[in-house]
Design a protein around this motif. Structure first.
Motif, PDB file in Angstrom:
ATOM      1  N   TYR A 124      -4.680  -3.044 -12.750  1.00  0.00           N
ATOM      2  CA  TYR A 124      -4.537  -4.400 -12.230  1.00  0.00           C
ATOM      3  C   TYR A 124      -4.215  -4.271 -10.745  1.00  0.00           C
ATOM      4  N   PRO A 125      -5.198  -4.480  -9.865  1.00  0.00           N
ATOM      5  CA  PRO A 125      -5.045  -4.102  -8.449  1.00  0.00           C
ATOM      6  C   PRO A 125      -4.067  -4.941  -7.633  1.00  0.00           C
ATOM      7  N   ASP A 126      -3.529  -6.026  -8.198  1.00  0.00           N
ATOM      8  CA  ASP A 126      -2.565  -6.826  -7.443  1.00  0.00           C
ATOM      9  C   ASP A 126      -1.340  -5.986  -7.097  1.00  0.00           C
ATOM     10  N   LYS A 127      -0.867  -6.126  -5.866  1.00  0.00           N
ATOM     11  CA  LYS A 127       0.303  -5.378  -5.407  1.00  0.00           C
ATOM     12  C   LYS A 127       1.547  -6.255  -5.458  1.00  0.00           C
ATOM     13  N   ALA A 128       2.656  -5.655  -5.848  1.00  0.00           N
ATOM     14  CA  ALA A 128       3.916  -6.386  -5.847  1.00  0.00           C
ATOM     15  C   ALA A 128       4.413  -6.630  -4.426  1.00  0.00           C
ATOM     16  N   LEU A 129       4.120  -5.672  -3.540  1.00  0.00           N
ATOM     17  CA  LEU A 129       4.508  -5.772  -2.135  1.00  0.00           C
ATOM     18  C   LEU A 129       3.269  -5.633  -1.256  1.00  0.00           C
ATOM     19  N   ASP A 130       3.238  -6.407  -0.176  1.00  0.00           N
ATOM     20  CA  ASP A 130       2.080  -6.358   0.721  1.00  0.00           C
ATOM     21  C   ASP A 130       2.314  -5.424   1.901  1.00  0.00           C
ATOM     22  N   ILE A 131       3.211  -4.447   1.736  1.00  0.00           N
ATOM     23  CA  ILE A 131       3.481  -3.482   2.788  1.00  0.00           C
ATOM     24  C   ILE A 131       3.217  -2.077   2.253  1.00  0.00           C
ATOM     25  N   PRO A 132       2.663  -1.194   3.077  1.00  0.00           N
ATOM     26  CA  PRO A 132       2.349   0.155   2.611  1.00  0.00           C
ATOM     27  C   PRO A 132       3.562   1.080   2.709  1.00  0.00           C
ATOM     28  N   PHE A 133       3.451   2.229   2.074  1.00  0.00           N
ATOM     29  CA  PHE A 133       4.435   3.278   2.304  1.00  0.00           C
ATOM     30  C   PHE A 133       4.357   3.711   3.767  1.00  0.00           C
ATOM     31  N   THR A 134       5.494   4.041   4.353  1.00  0.00           N
ATOM     32  CA  THR A 134       5.530   4.423   5.758  1.00  0.00           C
ATOM     33  C   THR A 134       5.783   5.924   5.892  1.00  0.00           C
ATOM     34  N   ARG A 135       5.544   6.427   7.086  1.00  0.00           N
ATOM     35  CA  ARG A 135       5.808   7.832   7.369  1.00  0.00           C
ATOM     36  C   ARG A 135       7.295   7.978   7.682  1.00  0.00           C
ATOM     37  N   LEU A 136       8.017   8.614   6.783  1.00  0.00           N
ATOM     38  CA  LEU A 136       9.456   8.773   6.945  1.00  0.00           C
ATOM     39  C   LEU A 136       9.759  10.058   7.711  1.00  0.00           C
TER      40      LEU A 136
END
Length: 242
Positions: A124-136
Motif C-alpha cells: 500500500y504505497p501511501d506514506k504515513a509521513l511526507d518527509i524522507p529519511f535524512t543523512r544523519l
C-alpha cells in the motif's frame, strides 16, 4: 498504557511507544503467515534499520492506543513500513515510517525478499509521513556523554540489543532542563551495527541549533572500546503543553 511504560508526566515514553510499533509489526507478520517462528524455521528474519517518528501528543497512563501499520515498499532486501498512532476515538497522535532489512539470521547478512512473502503482506504505497529519511551525522565535540554496559535484559530474540534500548540511551544525553520542560516531537534513528551482550557503549548528544522554542540535537552511539559507530540519531524537542 501501563504504569511501567510512563514517565514523570504520566505519558508513555518514546521507547515504550516504539515497542508498541514493533509489536504491531510482529502481529502483521504473523497474520500474513510469516511470523517470528515461521521465518525462524527458514533461518530468516527482519531487523530494523531506521525509524522516523513524529508525535503531536503522547498518550497517557490508562489511555487506549490504536496502532495501524502497512507495508509501503519492497525492494530487493529491504522494506518500508508505515504506522499511524491513534487515540481511542481515532484521533491521530503521531505517525512513523520505518526501514527493515530481511536477513539470513545464521550468516547475519541481507538476502532478497521472496516474492511470495511480498504477496502475503501486500503493498500500500501511501506514506504515513511526507518527509524522507535524512543523512544523519555524528555530533562533533558532544556536550553530553553517557556510558552504558549492555545487560541481559537489553537483549532481544535476535541476540542483540533491542532497538528501543537505543532510544533510552539517547534520551539520557538530553539536558535535564530540556527533558523536563520540552517533549520529543521528532525522532530519527539509524542503526548501523548490532550491539551484543556485555558491550560498553557511549551515547553522545549535542544541540544542533536553537530555533526559537525548538531544540534540535544530534546523537551518536559508539563502541567505547573500538570507537565504531553503532547508531546515529536526531531528536527535536518542543515546549510541553502547560
Amino acid at each position: 498504557v501501563y504504569y511501567h511504560e510512563i514517565n514523570h508526566r504520566q505519558q508513555v515514553t518514546p521507547a515504550a511507544l516504539l515497542n508498541y510499533l514493533g509489536e504491531t509489526a510482529l502481529s502483521h507478520t504473523k497474520t500474513a503467515g510469516y511470523g517470528l517462528n515461521r521465518l525462524g524455521m527458514d533461518n530468516k528474519g527482519w531487523v530494523i534499520s531506521r525509524w522516523l517518528l513524529k508525535m503531536e501528543e503522547y498518550p497517557k497512563w490508562e489511555d487506549k492506543v490504536q496502532i495501524e501499520t502497512w507495508a509501503s515498499l519492497f525492494q530487493r532486501f529491504y522494506a518500508e513500513r508505515e504506522f499511524l498512532i491513534k487515540g481511542e476515538t481515532g484521533n491521530i497522535l503521531g505517525r512513523a515510517t520505518s526501514l527493515w532489512i530481511f536477513i539470513d539470521i545464521i550468516k547475519k547478512r541481507p538476502v532478497s525478499i521472496p516474492e511470495h512473502i511480498k504477496q502475503c503482506y501486500g503493498i500500500y504505497p501511501d506514506k504515513a509521513l511526507d518527509i524522507p529519511f535524512t543523512r544523519l551525522t555524528p555530533p562533533e565535540d558532544p556536550e553530553n556523554k553517557r556510558e552504558f554496559t549492555v545487560r541481559l535484559s537489553d537483549i532481544d530474540t535476535n541476540d542483540h540489543v533491542n532497538n528501543s534500548k537505543y532510544i533510552e540511551w539517547i534520551i539520557e544525553t538530553i539536558p535535564i532542563e530540556i527533558y523536563n520542560q520540552f517533549f520529543l516531537t521528532h525522532l530519527e534513528i539509524q542503526y548501523k551495527k548490532e550491539i551484543c551482550y556485555g558491550t560498553n557503549v557511549h551515547a553522545c548528544g549535542k544541540q544542533a541549533y536553537d530555533c526559537g522554542t525548538t531544540k534540535k540535537y544530534d546523537h551518536s552511539i559508539y563502541n567505547a572500546n573500538t570507537g565504531v559507530q553503532m547508531a546515529l540519531a536526531q531528536t527535536v524537542w518542543k515546549p510541553k503543553n502547560p
